[in-house]
Design an enzyme around this catalytic site. Sequence first.
Site, short mmCIF file in Angstrom:
data_model
loop_
_atom_site.label_atom_id
_atom_site.label_comp_id
_atom_site.label_asym_id
_atom_site.label_seq_id
_atom_site.Cartn_x
_atom_site.Cartn_y
_atom_site.Cartn_z
N LYS A 198 44.63 29.56 41.51
CA LYS A 198 45.98 29.65 40.95
C LYS A 198 46.90 30.30 41.96
CE LYS A 198 46.84 33.52 40.58
NZ LYS A 198 46.87 34.65 41.58
N TYR A 235 49.42 34.97 35.17
CA TYR A 235 48.35 35.32 34.20
C TYR A 235 48.94 35.44 32.80
CZ TYR A 235 45.35 36.53 38.18
OH TYR A 235 44.61 36.49 39.32
P1 NAD Z 1 43.44 36.25 51.63
O1 NAD Z 1 44.59 36.42 52.55
O2 NAD Z 1 42.46 37.39 51.54
O3 NAD Z 1 42.62 34.94 51.98
C1 NAD Z 1 43.25 33.78 52.46
C2 NAD Z 1 42.33 33.06 53.41
O4 NAD Z 1 43.06 31.95 53.93
C3 NAD Z 1 41.90 33.93 54.60
O5 NAD Z 1 40.56 33.68 54.87
C4 NAD Z 1 42.78 33.42 55.74
O6 NAD Z 1 42.18 33.54 57.01
C5 NAD Z 1 42.94 31.94 55.36
N1 NAD Z 1 44.12 31.33 55.95
C6 NAD Z 1 44.14 30.12 56.51
N2 NAD Z 1 45.36 29.82 56.98
C7 NAD Z 1 46.14 30.88 56.72
C8 NAD Z 1 47.50 31.18 56.97
N3 NAD Z 1 48.33 30.29 57.56
N4 NAD Z 1 47.99 32.37 56.57
C9 NAD Z 1 47.19 33.27 55.93
N5 NAD Z 1 45.87 33.03 55.67
C10 NAD Z 1 45.35 31.84 56.06
O7 NAD Z 1 44.03 35.92 50.19
P2 NAD Z 1 43.30 35.98 48.79
O8 NAD Z 1 43.75 37.20 48.07
O9 NAD Z 1 41.85 35.75 48.95
O10 NAD Z 1 43.99 34.73 48.03
C11 NAD Z 1 43.62 33.40 48.29
C12 NAD Z 1 43.94 32.53 47.07
O11 NAD Z 1 43.18 33.00 45.98
C13 NAD Z 1 45.39 32.58 46.62
O12 NAD Z 1 45.78 31.32 46.15
C14 NAD Z 1 45.40 33.57 45.47
O13 NAD Z 1 46.42 33.31 44.52
C15 NAD Z 1 44.03 33.31 44.90
N6 NAD Z 1 43.50 34.49 44.20
C16 NAD Z 1 43.10 34.35 42.94
C17 NAD Z 1 42.60 35.44 42.24
C18 NAD Z 1 42.13 35.27 40.84
O14 NAD Z 1 41.83 36.26 40.21
N7 NAD Z 1 42.00 34.05 40.35
C19 NAD Z 1 42.51 36.68 42.87
C20 NAD Z 1 42.92 36.78 44.19
C21 NAD Z 1 43.42 35.68 44.86
#
Ligand code: NAD
Length: 419
Positions: free
Chosen positions: A181, A269
């Site tokens: 999401k 959420y």
């Molecule tokens: P994060 O920044 O920790 O992870 C993002 C990943 O994408 C990293 O591995 C990064 O290297 C990669 N990436 C590739 N290209 C990129 C770019 N151009 N810029 C930045 N990163 C890049 O983020 P996250 O918190 O893991 O979130 C990732 C996704 O998961 C989002 O869509 C977020 O909304 C979702 N999320 C959902 C929940 C949930 O509870 N459902 C919780 C956290 C995150």
Amino acid sequence: MPSTPPSSASTPSTARPGFSRRGFVIAGAGGLAGAALAAGAARAQGGAQGSAQDTTGATPAVPTQPSARPMPMLERPLPEPRGKRLGWALVGLGKFTLGEILPAFGDCRLSAPVALVSGSPDKARDIGARYGIRALYGYQDFDRIRDDPAIDVVYVILPNAMHAEYAIRALRAGKHVFCEKPMAVSVEECERMIRAAEDAGRRLGVAYRAHFEPHNVRALEMLRAGEIGTLRRFESMHGRPLDPSEPADQWRAKRALAGGGSLYDIGIYALNAARMFTGEEPTEVSASIHTPPGDPRFAEVEDLVSFRLRFPSGVIADCSSSYSIQEQKNYQLYGTKGALRLDPATDYHRNTLMLKAEKREVQIQAEPASLQFSREIDGFSEAVASGREHRTPGEDGLRDVRLMQAIYRSAREGRPVKA
Ligand code: NAD
């Protein structure tokens, strides 16, 4: 969840990691992989008392050698054998993937992680070694997944603006897609994703974990059983401080990657929960937004969003999201005979559920919140394998993105708008 194995699971061509649960490695599980997967089971078991959601982004701890004690009484059914679980490829090895999703596979019965997709080969190799995952892809050679029959499902866990591209590439490669999401940053992207799934004849699901989280599930059951009478009002506050020193928050502060601010990230959420609990679609949306001037965190994305949804039954939902308050993740449901309070409602590990009825307040026990991740993953595998309906399909993600756009429009125009 039926106990029948997924019939359409493809036979894996690469070794799948062994499975462990509750610290015991089942026959066939391999050393490190089995031990690493045990981390998920241990987290699930201790979840209710466990620590707050993992904000470190650190690689999950690998426990020491699994115990050789006899099998204990199992509370839940054993996992399907290795070849009968669907193979999942995880795209993006960020904070959420490492902190929650990979460990959660240790508690899955129908799903196994078989491939990693990352822009950082060293990181992918390291994580792959820990979890016994040998198939590693980069973003450039991602389309090679087409030739990997071990991959049934691709789970897109990238910054929001990248969801559509990787989901569509995965669907065109013949894989089913589970997408984090918000589903995408625009209505048009969501529609393209849904069309790609239809064209490919593959399933598209959105990762709305609350639909599988035990306290949320219990609250919905209680509401449907009439325990608080007729629902009249829903309230929710979701907030946390956006932290520019956190890599995961850096892209969240950029409109081009995040699509929006607190609403897109955490207000969603509340929005999705209001729809889940009412079982209805709102007819009217009104909203206001306040972003503190001069705060560099909010140069591109909004801070505080307050929105009201009106539902056909008369239920009114008042919800807020903010990137500048201390952590809040709650909701309250008010009915004609009582109320349900979940606080937190959408934590990774520590949710609570309270029933307040006339002259009594009862804390409702539910299974550990941390099971939500394995439940949502297996829920999608089950839908793929059985062909049955999925609780949160792409259309659900599209509705939320459309509503979030209506919320922005209402705030911009300073008037209620039709949803
Ligand atoms: P994060 O920044 O920790 O992870 C993002 C990943 O994408 C990293 O591995 C990064 O290297 C990669 N990436 C590739 N290209 C990129 C770019 N151009 N810029 C930045 N990163 C890049 O983020 P996250 O918190 O893991 O979130 C990732 C996704 O998961 C989002 O869509 C977020 O909304 C979702 N999320 C959902 C929940 C949930 O509870 N459902 C919780 C956290 C995150």
